[in-house]
Design a protein around this motif. Structure first.
Motif, PDB file in Angstrom:
ATOM      1  N   GLU A 245      -1.535  22.606   0.399  1.00 13.87           N
ATOM      2  CA  GLU A 245      -0.267  22.745   1.156  1.00 13.87           C
ATOM      3  C   GLU A 245      -0.195  24.126   1.794  1.00 13.87           C
ATOM      4  O   GLU A 245       0.342  24.294   2.886  1.00 13.87           O
ATOM      5  CB  GLU A 245       0.918  22.728   0.176  1.00 13.87           C
ATOM      6  N   ASP A 246      -0.706  25.125   1.072  1.00 10.01           N
ATOM      7  CA  ASP A 246      -0.608  26.498   1.557  1.00 10.01           C
ATOM      8  C   ASP A 246      -1.371  26.697   2.871  1.00 10.01           C
ATOM      9  O   ASP A 246      -1.025  27.577   3.659  1.00 10.01           O
ATOM     10  CB  ASP A 246      -1.144  27.482   0.503  1.00 10.01           C
ATOM     11  N   LYS A 248      -1.611  24.378   5.256  1.00  9.54           N
ATOM     12  CA  LYS A 248      -0.679  23.868   6.291  1.00  9.54           C
ATOM     13  C   LYS A 248       0.433  24.879   6.525  1.00  9.54           C
ATOM     14  O   LYS A 248       0.817  25.157   7.655  1.00  9.54           O
ATOM     15  CB  LYS A 248      -0.071  22.522   5.853  1.00  9.54           C
ATOM     16  N   GLU A 249       0.954  25.421   5.422  1.00 10.11           N
ATOM     17  CA  GLU A 249       2.050  26.387   5.520  1.00 10.11           C
ATOM     18  C   GLU A 249       1.601  27.638   6.298  1.00 10.11           C
ATOM     19  O   GLU A 249       2.315  28.106   7.185  1.00 10.11           O
ATOM     20  CB  GLU A 249       2.534  26.764   4.112  1.00 10.11           C
ATOM     21  N   LYS A 263       3.072  28.503  -1.720  1.00 12.06           N
ATOM     22  CA  LYS A 263       3.574  27.915  -2.970  1.00 12.06           C
ATOM     23  C   LYS A 263       2.742  28.369  -4.178  1.00 12.06           C
ATOM     24  O   LYS A 263       3.267  28.620  -5.243  1.00 12.06           O
ATOM     25  CB  LYS A 263       3.516  26.385  -2.897  1.00 12.06           C
TER      26      LYS A 263
END
Ligand code: CO8
Length: 265
Positions: A245-246, A248-249, A263
């Motif tokens: 996810e990081d 994408k973030e 995150k």
């Protein structure tokens, strides 16, 4: 989370995601006793497990990082004792813990880093040196040889000619030469060392932790593997990072011109 322990030979401090281990036997130039190396091992393991820590620093004093194995403790050891205990792996906890840490470990070095002290800095992921730093493998002058990676890691860091000369003659290298030879990542003023090491560690701790782990694994792979295997490993890790996810973030935040909110830290 990290539980405070009162060590005999080191100090441990956690601040802003950075765990700092300070070698603390100033009367004997931070000589690496068996207690000290055991305690360093325990502290690295504890910081590695501590959720709130993203990067580790190992440092000494303003004047000395460490002047090597404790010669007073070592001088009466016999071959059977050393061999049976697999010394220096009597103190294996220390070397194993630094070697196996997935979190980056930075050595911040002022003054002498000799013998086992030099070996400890080289076991770390990179070395930030004060102008006063001095590195050497003087074991030859006391009738023995480097025993915790000196002939191996120094050779990988600075090449055969310099490593051979230093290990055979015991010559000490100053910070300038160490930087020029690739042993240290950078040199800073003595009174800035703690601050620069801390800020560097804070920065690393602020990034996505699994991504930091992947970078460390990939660079380490390059130290031993063929270029072909290393590149394949890197390529696979690069693709895998897109599963976080990081990732994408981080990219979305860049596109939206804002700071990423990782995150996994
Ligand atoms: N062990 C024990 N005591 C030490 C050590 C040491 N390695 N180094 C310094 N000390 C003590 C001195 O005996 C002295 O104690 P005292 O005040 O009681 O006399 C005190 O520290 C201050 O030292 P000096 O007076 O010598 O200080 P100087 O500023 O004159 O010199 C040096 C500083 C150049 C660093 C000098 O102390 C020195 O040469 N030290 C020994 C360096 C050395 O040979 N290191 C290699 C040790 S062998 C090794 O590391 C093998 C690694 C094996 C694997 C690793 C396992 C952990």
């Amino acid at each position: 989370n990290y539980e405070t322990v009162n060590y005999e030979t080191i100090l441990v401090d956690i601040k802003e995601g950075v765990g700092t281990i300070t070698l603390n036997r100033p009367k004997v130039m931070n000589a690496l006793s068996q207690t000290l190396t055991r305690e360093v091992g325990e502290a690295v393991d504890a910081l590695e497990k501590a959720e709130e820590v993203g990067c580790i620093i190992i440092t000494g004093g303003d004047k000395v990082f460490a002047a090597g194995a404790d010669i007073n403790e070592m001088k009466d050891l016999t071959f059977p004792q050393l061999y049976m205990a697999d010394f220096p792996y009597i103190q294996r906890d220390c070397w194993r813990a630094i070697d196996e840490a997935r979190k980056p470990v930075i050595a911040a070095v002022a003054g002498f880093a000799l013998g086992g002290g030099c070996e400890m800095t080289m076991a770390c992921d990179f070395i930030i040196a004060a102008e006063s730093a001095k590195f050497g493998q003087p074991e030859v002058s006391i009738g023995t040889i480097p025993g915790a990676g000196g002939t191996q890691r120094l050779t990988k860091a600075v090449g055969k000619a310099k490593a051979m000369e230093m290990c055979l003659s015991g010559r000490v290298m100053d910070a300038e030469e160490a930087e020029r030879s690739g042993l240290v990542s950078r040199i800073v003023a003595v009174d800035e060392l703690a601050d620069v090491a801390f800020k560097t560690a804070c920065k690393i701790a602020s990034y996505s932790r699994p991504v930091v782990y992947m970078i460390k694994e990939s660079v380490n792979m390059g130290v031993d593997a063929s270029l072909r295997d290393g590149l394949a490993f890197e390529r696979r890790n690069f693709a895998s990072s897109f599963a976080f996810e990081d990732c994408k973030e981080g990219m979305t935040a860049f596109a939206e011109k804002r700071k990423p909110d990782f995150k996994h830290r």
